[in-house]
Design an enzyme around this catalytic site. Sequence first.
Site: not given
Length: 344
Positions: A195-197
């Site tokens: 998860i990085h957005r």
Amino acid sequence: MKILSVVGARPQFVKLAPVADAIAAAGHEHVIVHTGQHYDPLLSDVFFDDLGIPAPDVHLGVGSGGHGQQTGAILAALDDVLLAHAPDWVLVYGDTNSTLAAAIAAVKLHLPLAHLEAGLRSFNRAMPEEHNRVLTDHAADLLLAPTEVALGHLREEGLGERTVVVGDVMTDVLYRTRGTAEPEPGAEGAIVATIHRAENTDDPVRLASIVSELQRLGRPVLLLVHPRLRAKADAAGIELGAGALEPRDPLAYPALVATVAASQGVVTDSGGLQKEAFLLRVPCTTVRTETEWTETVDLGWNLLVEPGGIAAAASRPRPAATDATPYGTGDAAERTVAALVRAR
Ligand code: UD1
């Protein structure tokens, strides 16, 4: 012919690898410019080392910053570099701030600009990447599209004449890398999550709900922690290492491919990982409201979910087998170089 590639962020190094090979094999000159958008060794150097990419000829060292600051710093630094090298093509990749900055720098100097991975659209104007890719497509002289769907988007925008469908270079590099590394310990039967957005990490309430749902999944979850996620979780006081969640450092590319291949499923908001899961035929659950890679959804291997829907999606039955090849068969980099030669 002299081609100058501008890259700066992790997915661009992966795309650069097969392109650099194909440029060398065809006997062309290749100048590699690294903007420095990603500077952590785990997000940058390991990709050059593992994928055999020649060291960058130029490193701009811009580092992190707000969108304007980061994009502007790259743009300003590129003028002298582009003038000094006077390439036949400036080649930009994907949809990051490095892509947009290099596109503007090139067209302002009247240097021919080619955009690899052109025509992707999320139609979500809140995403920084959507603006980066739309603006870059409209600036470019040659649009190298990965899929027929991307070509359709470009036609709708009046850009069909400048487009060539070459396939997806991420297929090339995945096929070449598959089977060359060992999976992470514990990958067998686990879920691999990233998860990085910004839309998931930067809202503490949304991030907390994603993390707590992952912690409650009924099987181990290897969470490969991007620096942005680490920074945002720390700032919001969110503990990543509880329940089913096992936080790990980001993986090198060969290890990532091996780990996903060994896993039970993927939960992600990354564009690349959705495709990598599909190419390895591992079911993917994408924590976003839309995807640019619609073929993965249409073929049944990817589900788009909101937080709250992750657990049900990640435990769904395995999708029906398919031998569809919407992302090409592994020769996109050669076709890219051929298209660059033809269009000069
Ligand atoms: C960028 C791209 C995104 C791509 C992603 C892949 C843009 C707008 N976004 O997002 O499309 O999917 O790369 O990883 O270009 N940081 C570090 N070390 C680094 C890099 C970043 O600690 O080497 C931290 C910094 O706190 C930084 C934050 O991560 O502010 C965000 O980094 P940035 O490169 O701006 O965006 P990404 O989230 O990585």
